[in-house]
Structure formats: C-alpha cells, structure tokens
Design a protein around this motif. Structure first.
Motif, PDB file in Angstrom:
ATOM      1  N   ALA A 192     -66.270  31.760 -71.081  1.00 34.90           N
ATOM      2  CA  ALA A 192     -66.462  30.940 -72.284  1.00 34.90           C
ATOM      3  C   ALA A 192     -65.282  31.091 -73.236  1.00 34.90           C
ATOM      4  N   VAL A 193     -64.817  32.324 -73.426  1.00 34.05           N
ATOM      5  CA  VAL A 193     -63.708  32.561 -74.354  1.00 34.05           C
ATOM      6  C   VAL A 193     -62.420  31.928 -73.827  1.00 34.05           C
ATOM      7  N   ILE A 194     -62.088  32.178 -72.566  1.00 32.83           N
ATOM      8  CA  ILE A 194     -60.832  31.665 -72.004  1.00 32.83           C
ATOM      9  C   ILE A 194     -60.851  30.139 -71.951  1.00 32.83           C
ATOM     10  N   GLY A 195     -61.930  29.570 -71.421  1.00 38.35           N
ATOM     11  CA  GLY A 195     -62.006  28.122 -71.281  1.00 38.35           C
ATOM     12  C   GLY A 195     -61.937  27.398 -72.608  1.00 38.35           C
ATOM     13  N   ASN A 196     -62.672  27.868 -73.595  1.00 44.27           N
ATOM     14  CA  ASN A 196     -62.698  27.180 -74.885  1.00 44.27           C
ATOM     15  C   ASN A 196     -61.442  27.446 -75.707  1.00 44.27           C
ATOM     16  N   LEU A 197     -60.787  28.588 -75.494  1.00 40.27           N
ATOM     17  CA  LEU A 197     -59.480  28.791 -76.121  1.00 40.27           C
ATOM     18  C   LEU A 197     -58.479  27.764 -75.614  1.00 40.27           C
ATOM     19  N   LEU A 198     -58.527  27.462 -74.318  1.00 42.37           N
ATOM     20  CA  LEU A 198     -57.658  26.422 -73.759  1.00 42.37           C
ATOM     21  C   LEU A 198     -57.972  25.069 -74.376  1.00 42.37           C
ATOM     22  N   VAL A 199     -59.258  24.784 -74.581  1.00 46.27           N
ATOM     23  CA  VAL A 199     -59.651  23.526 -75.217  1.00 46.27           C
ATOM     24  C   VAL A 199     -59.050  23.434 -76.621  1.00 46.27           C
ATOM     25  N   CYS A 200     -59.156  24.506 -77.384  1.00 47.39           N
ATOM     26  CA  CYS A 200     -58.610  24.508 -78.749  1.00 47.39           C
ATOM     27  C   CYS A 200     -57.092  24.338 -78.737  1.00 47.39           C
ATOM     28  N   LEU A 201     -56.409  25.023 -77.808  1.00 49.94           N
ATOM     29  CA  LEU A 201     -54.958  24.906 -77.731  1.00 49.94           C
ATOM     30  C   LEU A 201     -54.529  23.496 -77.366  1.00 49.94           C
ATOM     31  N   VAL A 202     -55.209  22.898 -76.390  1.00 50.09           N
ATOM     32  CA  VAL A 202     -54.842  21.555 -75.949  1.00 50.09           C
ATOM     33  C   VAL A 202     -55.034  20.541 -77.070  1.00 50.09           C
ATOM     34  N   ILE A 203     -56.137  20.630 -77.790  1.00 48.10           N
ATOM     35  CA  ILE A 203     -56.409  19.662 -78.852  1.00 48.10           C
ATOM     36  C   ILE A 203     -55.458  19.838 -80.026  1.00 48.10           C
ATOM     37  N   THR A 204     -55.202  21.081 -80.417  1.00 53.73           N
ATOM     38  CA  THR A 204     -54.350  21.324 -81.590  1.00 53.73           C
ATOM     39  C   THR A 204     -52.869  21.084 -81.303  1.00 53.73           C
ATOM     40  N   ARG A 205     -52.438  21.260 -80.050  1.00 58.54           N
ATOM     41  CA  ARG A 205     -51.027  21.115 -79.707  1.00 58.54           C
ATOM     42  C   ARG A 205     -50.672  19.734 -79.190  1.00 58.54           C
ATOM     43  N   THR A 206     -51.657  18.892 -78.946  1.00 57.19           N
ATOM     44  CA  THR A 206     -51.406  17.535 -78.434  1.00 57.19           C
ATOM     45  C   THR A 206     -51.776  16.531 -79.502  1.00 57.19           C
ATOM     46  N   LYS A 207     -50.780  15.869 -80.045  1.00 53.64           N
ATOM     47  CA  LYS A 207     -51.015  14.947 -81.154  1.00 53.64           C
ATOM     48  C   LYS A 207     -51.941  13.812 -80.761  1.00 53.64           C
ATOM     49  N   LYS A 208     -51.826  13.341 -79.529  1.00 53.97           N
ATOM     50  CA  LYS A 208     -52.639  12.222 -79.056  1.00 53.97           C
ATOM     51  C   LYS A 208     -54.126  12.568 -79.035  1.00 53.97           C
ATOM     52  N   LEU A 209     -54.439  13.854 -78.911  1.00 56.67           N
ATOM     53  CA  LEU A 209     -55.835  14.277 -78.819  1.00 56.67           C
ATOM     54  C   LEU A 209     -56.450  14.628 -80.174  1.00 56.67           C
ATOM     55  N   ARG A 210     -55.681  14.512 -81.240  1.00 54.23           N
ATOM     56  CA  ARG A 210     -56.211  14.832 -82.563  1.00 54.23           C
ATOM     57  C   ARG A 210     -56.982  13.635 -83.120  1.00 54.23           C
ATOM     58  N   THR A 211     -58.083  13.338 -82.484  1.00 53.45           N
ATOM     59  CA  THR A 211     -58.945  12.241 -82.903  1.00 53.45           C
ATOM     60  C   THR A 211     -60.200  12.795 -83.564  1.00 53.45           C
ATOM     61  N   VAL A 212     -60.938  11.914 -84.204  1.00 54.66           N
ATOM     62  CA  VAL A 212     -62.160  12.341 -84.882  1.00 54.66           C
ATOM     63  C   VAL A 212     -63.153  12.922 -83.877  1.00 54.66           C
ATOM     64  N   THR A 213     -63.307  12.248 -82.746  1.00 54.91           N
ATOM     65  CA  THR A 213     -64.224  12.747 -81.715  1.00 54.91           C
ATOM     66  C   THR A 213     -63.842  14.158 -81.284  1.00 54.91           C
ATOM     67  N   ASN A 214     -62.545  14.360 -81.043  1.00 54.10           N
ATOM     68  CA  ASN A 214     -62.089  15.663 -80.564  1.00 54.10           C
ATOM     69  C   ASN A 214     -62.172  16.735 -81.644  1.00 54.10           C
ATOM     70  N   TYR A 215     -62.163  16.343 -82.915  1.00 49.71           N
ATOM     71  CA  TYR A 215     -62.394  17.331 -83.968  1.00 49.71           C
ATOM     72  C   TYR A 215     -63.784  17.948 -83.832  1.00 49.71           C
ATOM     73  N   PHE A 216     -64.754  17.113 -83.534  1.00 47.11           N
ATOM     74  CA  PHE A 216     -66.114  17.632 -83.350  1.00 47.11           C
ATOM     75  C   PHE A 216     -66.219  18.453 -82.070  1.00 47.11           C
ATOM     76  N   LEU A 217     -65.503  18.022 -81.018  1.00 43.43           N
ATOM     77  CA  LEU A 217     -65.476  18.817 -79.792  1.00 43.43           C
ATOM     78  C   LEU A 217     -64.751  20.142 -80.030  1.00 43.43           C
ATOM     79  N   LEU A 218     -63.761  20.133 -80.919  1.00 40.71           N
ATOM     80  CA  LEU A 218     -63.083  21.374 -81.283  1.00 40.71           C
ATOM     81  C   LEU A 218     -64.040  22.324 -81.992  1.00 40.71           C
ATOM     82  N   SER A 219     -64.882  21.768 -82.854  1.00 37.91           N
ATOM     83  CA  SER A 219     -65.892  22.591 -83.524  1.00 37.91           C
ATOM     84  C   SER A 219     -66.855  23.189 -82.501  1.00 37.91           C
ATOM     85  N   LEU A 220     -67.245  22.392 -81.513  1.00 38.93           N
ATOM     86  CA  LEU A 220     -68.122  22.888 -80.450  1.00 38.93           C
ATOM     87  C   LEU A 220     -67.430  23.998 -79.662  1.00 38.93           C
ATOM     88  N   ALA A 221     -66.119  23.825 -79.398  1.00 38.86           N
ATOM     89  CA  ALA A 221     -65.375  24.849 -78.662  1.00 38.86           C
ATOM     90  C   ALA A 221     -65.282  26.142 -79.463  1.00 38.86           C
TER      91      ALA A 221
END
Length: 356
Positions: free
Chosen positions: A44-73
């Motif tokens: 859970a820690v490793i997988g969701n850390l990757l999710v947070c890194l991918v969303i925060t480091r990829t400008k294209k993924l910084r959408t409103v939907t992904n903000y909520f998925l980031l909160s879930l991660a």
C-alpha cells in the motif's frame, strides 16, 4: 483501515475485557495474519507513493479528478504507515490500561476510512458535473474549488472519527484491552459508522454512476444514429438491416469523416468519458467489495450476539478491507492509460539517470 477489527471479539462483554483473554482472543494463525498485514502495508505504501509521485510530477495529470484520487492515495499511504500497525496492535488488545491512547488509535482508523469514502464521493460528484454540465464545469470545478472540497472531506472525516471521544468517560475504567468491542459501543459502529458514514455514501455513489452511464448511453445512441444516417446516405443499403448488424462500441466512436474536426473531438471526448467512468466505477465497486464483508460481520455480531462467526472468516474480512489500499494503484496502472504512460515515462527517466 481496519475500523472493524472489533469483530474479533464480537461476543465479549465488558467483564471479559478485564480478564486475561490473551489465549481466547489471539487467532490461531496469528503469525500468518500479521505477516499478511505487513505485506499489505508495504504494498500500500509503495504503490500509493508511486501514485502521488506520478500525479504531482506530471503536469498533464494535475486534473480535478486526480486531485481527489491523490487524496485517496494519501489516505491509503496512511493506512500502510499508521492504520495497519494500529490495527495489529488493537487486534492484540494493546495498548493495555491506556484508554485515551486506545481511543486515539481507534479514531485514526475511522478517520482514514471516512476520508477514503468521502474522496470517492467527491470523485463521483466531480464526474457527474463534468458529464451533466460540460459547459459550466470549468467554472464550477476549478482547482481552488477542488482544494476546498478536499479540505471539507478531511475535516468531515476527522469530525466523524472523533465521535468516540465525546463519551470516552462512559467507558469502563478497568477495561484492559484496546479493542473496538471493549472500548467503542457497537451500536455506534453499526448505525453510525456503517449505515450513515459508509452505506449511505455508497448508495449515493452507485446512483450517481448509474445516472452517468445513462447519460453516456444516450450520447452513444445519438452518435450511433448519426453515424448510421451518414453511412446510409452514402450507400444504397444501410448498416442496420438486421439487429445483429449493430455497430460495436469501438465502431460507434470511430469517426466516419475524419476531416471534420468537430466530430473527431466529440468522439474522442465521449470515448474518454466512458473509459474514465468505467475505471472510477470499478474503483468504487472494489471499495464496496472489500469493505462490506467486515461491516456485515459487525451487524451479525450486533443484531445476533449468539451467532457464531468463524474466526478465519473474520480475519479474511479484515485483511480484505486492508487490501483495498494496495489494490487501488494496480487499478490505476491497469485501467488508466494516461497514468500508465506517465508511470512508464517516470521509470525510464529514473533508469536513464541511473545509467548516465
């Protein structure tokens, strides 16, 4: 997020909570159970850390939907770092003779559960507005509004998780073991934690997604009819002579006249909406599948105290609720192409830096 490991001691009475219940309480497969818990925590820690890194480091993924998925991660990361260790301790009845610390640990478990369900609810509401109100969406769901919604979800989660502190003085002073059944009223776990804070949001989200799919289905039907008329006008025979000749979903989204940019954009948007709705609904479905069993066991314990639920079944239900936090990143990588591409690109960048 084992907010319901109380089922392990579901037939206990307050007097039992003060006895030496070590051999009665601890499961026969304690080593296997704790090992699986630790494996789930690491994943859970490793997988969701990757999710947070991918969303925060990829400008294209910084959408409103992904903000909520980031909160879930983030909530899932805290599950691995905090909730699962706390759950293992409470499953062992620890800490002993420390009611405030015990309540704090149990409250953390409930806060993380509520933050997850509220994040999923926010995702469903955001997708509903994106599809139902496409022209007003940018104004209604700005990044500022998304941040305020995230602040609201976590605030509500903290408030709901702190409810047990309200009547903590009513707990037995000589209660030794830190378990839900010994410290928190089971009526709160069933009526409030399950019926109000979990079941009602789940029902609301299933209704929202049902509405979303109906809207998309109507759009697909109109696109199908338009495509049929376009093809029929250019040939002597239509493509809908028999019911078996109905076009597939992929064929519906295939633009007959690629030279028309409006049709191309409309088809691509509709296809992306359907794919995203399917992925997010699957995320919700897995959450429900992972969490409903342990709550059902709690309901059985509360409404039928004499009913005997096998210990192995209870342990599996607890592990299943925790495993949801480790499964979510796999779902993102498997179902969401943009996330998968960003993850691959990040790994390639790391690999190239390592070799250079």
């Amino acid at each position: 997020m084992s907010v319901n490991s109380c089922a392990l001691v579901m037939n206990q009475t307050p007097s039992v909570c003060t006895d030496e219940m070590t051999f009665v309480y601890r499961p026969n497969y304690q080593s296997l159970y704790i090992s699986l818990e630790l494996i789930i925590a690491v994943l859970a820690v490793i997988g969701n850390l990757l999710v947070c890194l991918v969303i925060t480091r990829t400008k294209k993924l910084r959408t409103v939907t992904n903000y909520f998925l980031l909160s879930l991660a983030v909530a899932d990361i805290l599950v691995g770092l905090v909730a699962i260790p706390c759950a293992v301790l409470t499953d062992l009845g620890r800490p002993h003779h420390n009611l405030p610390l015990c309540l704090l640990m149990l409250s953390v478990l409930m806060v993380l559960t509520q933050s997850s369900i509220l994040s999923l609810l926010a995702v469903a509401a955001e997708r509903y507005m994106a599809i139902l109100l496409p022209f007003q969406y940018q104004r209604l769901m700005s990044h500022r509004v998304a941040c305020l919604a995230l602040l609201l979800t976590w605030s509500l989660a903290v408030l709901s998780g702190c409810v047990p502190f309200i009547d903590w003085q009513k707990q037995p002073e000589n209660s030794v073991f830190c378990t839900f059944a010994c410290v928190i009223d089971m009526s709160f776990m069933v009526y409030s934690n399950f019926f109000c804070f979990l079941l009602l949001p789940l029902i609301a989200m299933f209704v929202i997604y049902a509405r979303i799919f109906l809207i998309i289905r109507g759009q697909v039907r109109r696109m199908c009819q338009a495509r049929t008329r376009t093809i029929s006008s250019g040939s002597d025979e239509g493509i809908m002579d028999t019911p078996d000749q109905r076009p597939s979903i992929d064929a519906i989204f295939t633009v007959t006249n690629p030279s028309d940019p409006h049709k191309v954009i409309k088809a691509l948007r509709s296809r992306r909406k359907m794919q995203k709705a399917n992925s997010l609904f699957l995320l919700l479905f897995l959450f429900a599948v992972c969490w409903i069993p342990i709550h059902v066991i709690n309901c059985i314990a509360f409404f039928c105290p004499t009913c005997d639920v096998p210990m192995s079944l209870t342990l599996v239900a607890i592990l299943l609720s925790h495993a949801n936090s480790a499964v979510n990143p796999l779902l993102y990588a498997y179902r969401m192409r943009s996330f998968r591409r960003a993850l691959i690109a990040m790994w390639r960048a790391v690999w190239s830096c390592k070799h250079n």
